[in-house]
Design an enzyme around this catalytic site. Structure first.
Site, PDB file in Angstrom:
ATOM      1  N   SER A 186      37.145  11.622  53.591  1.00  0.00           N
ATOM      2  CA  SER A 186      35.717  11.370  53.362  1.00  0.00           C
ATOM      3  C   SER A 186      35.105  12.655  52.831  1.00  0.00           C
ATOM      4  O   SER A 186      35.687  13.740  52.982  1.00  0.00           O
ATOM      5  CB  SER A 186      35.066  11.011  54.699  1.00  0.00           C
ATOM      6  OG  SER A 186      33.655  11.098  54.627  1.00  0.00           O
TER       7      SER A 186
ATOM      8  N   TYR B  60      34.266  12.341  63.765  1.00  0.00           N
ATOM      9  CA  TYR B  60      34.553  11.920  62.399  1.00  0.00           C
ATOM     10  C   TYR B  60      34.841  13.138  61.515  1.00  0.00           C
ATOM     11  O   TYR B  60      35.804  13.163  60.750  1.00  0.00           O
ATOM     12  CB  TYR B  60      33.362  11.127  61.867  1.00  0.00           C
ATOM     13  CG  TYR B  60      33.636  10.351  60.598  1.00  0.00           C
ATOM     14  CD1 TYR B  60      34.471   9.233  60.615  1.00  0.00           C
ATOM     15  CD2 TYR B  60      33.054  10.715  59.383  1.00  0.00           C
ATOM     16  CE1 TYR B  60      34.713   8.508  59.463  1.00  0.00           C
ATOM     17  CE2 TYR B  60      33.288   9.995  58.234  1.00  0.00           C
ATOM     18  CZ  TYR B  60      34.114   8.893  58.269  1.00  0.00           C
ATOM     19  OH  TYR B  60      34.363   8.182  57.123  1.00  0.00           O
TER      20      TYR B  60
HETATM   21  N1  LIG Z   1      32.029   3.521  54.258  1.00  0.00           N
HETATM   22  C1  LIG Z   1      31.809   4.813  54.018  1.00  0.00           C
HETATM   23  O1  LIG Z   1      30.671   5.252  53.829  1.00  0.00           O
HETATM   24  C2  LIG Z   1      32.957   5.766  53.938  1.00  0.00           C
HETATM   25  C3  LIG Z   1      32.752   7.002  53.292  1.00  0.00           C
HETATM   26  C4  LIG Z   1      33.808   7.888  53.170  1.00  0.00           C
HETATM   27  C5  LIG Z   1      35.041   7.570  53.695  1.00  0.00           C
HETATM   28  N2  LIG Z   1      35.203   6.366  54.341  1.00  0.00           N
HETATM   29  C6  LIG Z   1      36.531   6.093  54.889  1.00  0.00           C
HETATM   30  O2  LIG Z   1      37.003   4.875  54.365  1.00  0.00           O
HETATM   31  C7  LIG Z   1      37.852   4.250  55.328  1.00  0.00           C
HETATM   32  C8  LIG Z   1      37.370   2.843  55.571  1.00  0.00           C
HETATM   33  O3  LIG Z   1      36.033   2.906  56.078  1.00  0.00           O
HETATM   34  P1  LIG Z   1      35.061   1.670  55.964  1.00  0.00           P
HETATM   35  O4  LIG Z   1      33.672   2.198  55.968  1.00  0.00           O
HETATM   36  O5  LIG Z   1      35.501   0.795  54.845  1.00  0.00           O
HETATM   37  O6  LIG Z   1      35.313   1.000  57.384  1.00  0.00           O
HETATM   38  P2  LIG Z   1      35.179  -0.486  57.905  1.00  0.00           P
HETATM   39  O7  LIG Z   1      34.586  -1.398  56.880  1.00  0.00           O
HETATM   40  O8  LIG Z   1      34.508  -0.381  59.234  1.00  0.00           O
HETATM   41  O9  LIG Z   1      36.679  -0.883  58.110  1.00  0.00           O
HETATM   42  C9  LIG Z   1      37.455  -0.284  59.104  1.00  0.00           C
HETATM   43  C10 LIG Z   1      38.698  -1.134  59.257  1.00  0.00           C
HETATM   44  O10 LIG Z   1      39.537  -0.533  60.240  1.00  0.00           O
HETATM   45  C11 LIG Z   1      40.118  -1.571  61.027  1.00  0.00           C
HETATM   46  N3  LIG Z   1      40.455  -1.058  62.344  1.00  0.00           N
HETATM   47  C12 LIG Z   1      39.628  -0.595  63.321  1.00  0.00           C
HETATM   48  N4  LIG Z   1      40.313  -0.289  64.420  1.00  0.00           N
HETATM   49  C13 LIG Z   1      41.624  -0.546  64.146  1.00  0.00           C
HETATM   50  C14 LIG Z   1      42.829  -0.441  64.900  1.00  0.00           C
HETATM   51  N5  LIG Z   1      42.831  -0.050  66.187  1.00  0.00           N
HETATM   52  N6  LIG Z   1      43.990  -0.788  64.302  1.00  0.00           N
HETATM   53  C15 LIG Z   1      44.013  -1.234  63.022  1.00  0.00           C
HETATM   54  N7  LIG Z   1      42.903  -1.357  62.258  1.00  0.00           N
HETATM   55  C16 LIG Z   1      41.710  -1.021  62.826  1.00  0.00           C
HETATM   56  C17 LIG Z   1      39.025  -2.662  61.098  1.00  0.00           C
HETATM   57  O11 LIG Z   1      39.574  -3.978  61.231  1.00  0.00           O
HETATM   58  P3  LIG Z   1      39.755  -4.705  62.676  1.00  0.00           P
HETATM   59  O12 LIG Z   1      38.431  -4.635  63.370  1.00  0.00           O
HETATM   60  O13 LIG Z   1      40.212  -6.097  62.335  1.00  0.00           O
HETATM   61  O14 LIG Z   1      40.828  -3.921  63.378  1.00  0.00           O
HETATM   62  C18 LIG Z   1      38.376  -2.545  59.705  1.00  0.00           C
HETATM   63  O15 LIG Z   1      38.975  -3.435  58.780  1.00  0.00           O
HETATM   64  C19 LIG Z   1      37.810   5.120  56.579  1.00  0.00           C
HETATM   65  O16 LIG Z   1      38.946   5.956  56.613  1.00  0.00           O
HETATM   66  C20 LIG Z   1      36.543   5.921  56.396  1.00  0.00           C
HETATM   67  O17 LIG Z   1      36.587   7.142  57.064  1.00  0.00           O
HETATM   68  C21 LIG Z   1      34.214   5.453  54.474  1.00  0.00           C
END
Ligand SMILES: NC(=O)c1ccc[n+]([C@@H]2O[C@H](COP(=O)([O-])OP(=O)(O)OC[C@H]3O[C@@H](n4cnc5c(N)ncnc54)[C@H](OP(=O)(O)O)[C@@H]3O)[C@@H](O)[C@H]2O)c1
Length: 262
Positions: free
Chosen positions: A148, A170
């Protein structure tokens, strides 16, 4: 090799953890559009399968499977099932994240820290251990870790609205993800396994209405003058998964519209 062929992933087997989430869904879609068979994996296997079905309806190759990064049996069983079914694993995208237990440092307890670190750190490392063993046997593989902008900077707290924050765990994990990537690249280079990281900028289409001041300030701070669009992550991920980046390992590709340059 012809450059137009270098980005193709035909015949490749890819795992995307959290592959139905906000960033996970375009990552899964992008890899499938480039020709890979994508295993969309997270705790809710039914939702992963629903998303995979949407991709299959477009003629792409994908399946959904259940994976809990907080459970060793789930991790090892998952890797065994994928390997038995497809015979190999070419691409692993460590994208899943849990935000349960996050908060600012004054609110932290050992219990809350242990919960998130166990999934986001231990779970990610143990899944990577199981997948990289398979990649070693094959003699090739590409691991892509999702960090991130919070992995290359500190949170801009003055930008946040009342009640909004960026959790201490985080920042710790996302900086660690970049170091972990370099460790993997150093350790597995001899096995022809590449490891790279992508550090995306903030992405949440609902923020525009839910946190309008933050949304505007963030946009103004971004040299490209906009938030990322859903598909913006596809190019970096396909590049790092494919032959197009075959001499690239241990790097961190920041995909943030320039947010972190000043
Ligand atoms: N969105 C942002 O602003 C942003 C910015 C920079 C970087 N990122 C990075 O992008 C990545 C995805 O983030 P996102 O915002 O797209 O998150 P998200 O929509 O909340 O998705 C997170 C995913 O992780 C899964 N998960 C949670 N606990 C888990 C576990 N114990 N085992 C397996 N899977 C699990 C969840 O599915 P289940 O609930 O079905 O397990 C969900 O599909 C992360 O690494 C985050 O740090 C995000």
């Amino acid at each position: 090799m012809d450059a137009s062929q270098m980005f193709k992933l035909t015949g490749k087997i890819a795992i995307v953890t959290g592959g139905k989430g906000l960033y996970g869904s375009p990552i899964s879609e992008g890899l499938a559009e480039a020709g890979a068979t994508v295993v969309v994996a997270s705790r809710n296997g039914a939702e992963c399968e629903t998303y995979a079905d949407k991709l299959r309806n477009r003629g792409l190759k994908a399946i959904g499977m259940s994976l809990d990064l907080g459970d060793d049996e789930s991790i090892n069983g998952f890797v065994k099932t994928v390997t038995e079914r497809f015979g190999r694993i070419d691409i692993l995208v460590n994208n899943a994240v849990t935000r349960d237990g996050y908060g600012d440092l004054p609110d932290m307890t050992r219990e809350r820290l242990s919960h998130t670190l166990d999934i986001n750190v231990n779970g990610t490392l143990l899944l990577t251990r199981a997948v990289s063993a398979q990649m070693q046997e094959q003699g090739e593989g590409s691991i892509i870790n999702i960090s991130s902008i919070q992995g290359v900077m500190a949170p801009h707290f003055p930008y946040y609205e009342e009640g909004q924050s960026s959790p201490v765990g985080y920042t710790f994990e996302k900086w660690g993800m970049i170091g972990f990537t370099k460790w993997l690249a150093a350790f597995y280079g001899k096995d022809n396994i590449r490891a790279n990281c992508i550090s995306p900028g903030g992405f949440d289409p609902e923020l525009e209405t839910q946190k309008p001041d933050f949304y505007r300030t963030y946009k103004e701070h971004t040299p490209l003058g906009k938030w990322p669009e859903k598909d913006d992550i596809k190019g970096p991920v396909v590049f790092l998964a494919s032959e197009a980046s075959r001499y690239v390992t241990g790097t961190n590709l920041v995909m943030d519209g320039g947010f972190t340059i000043w």
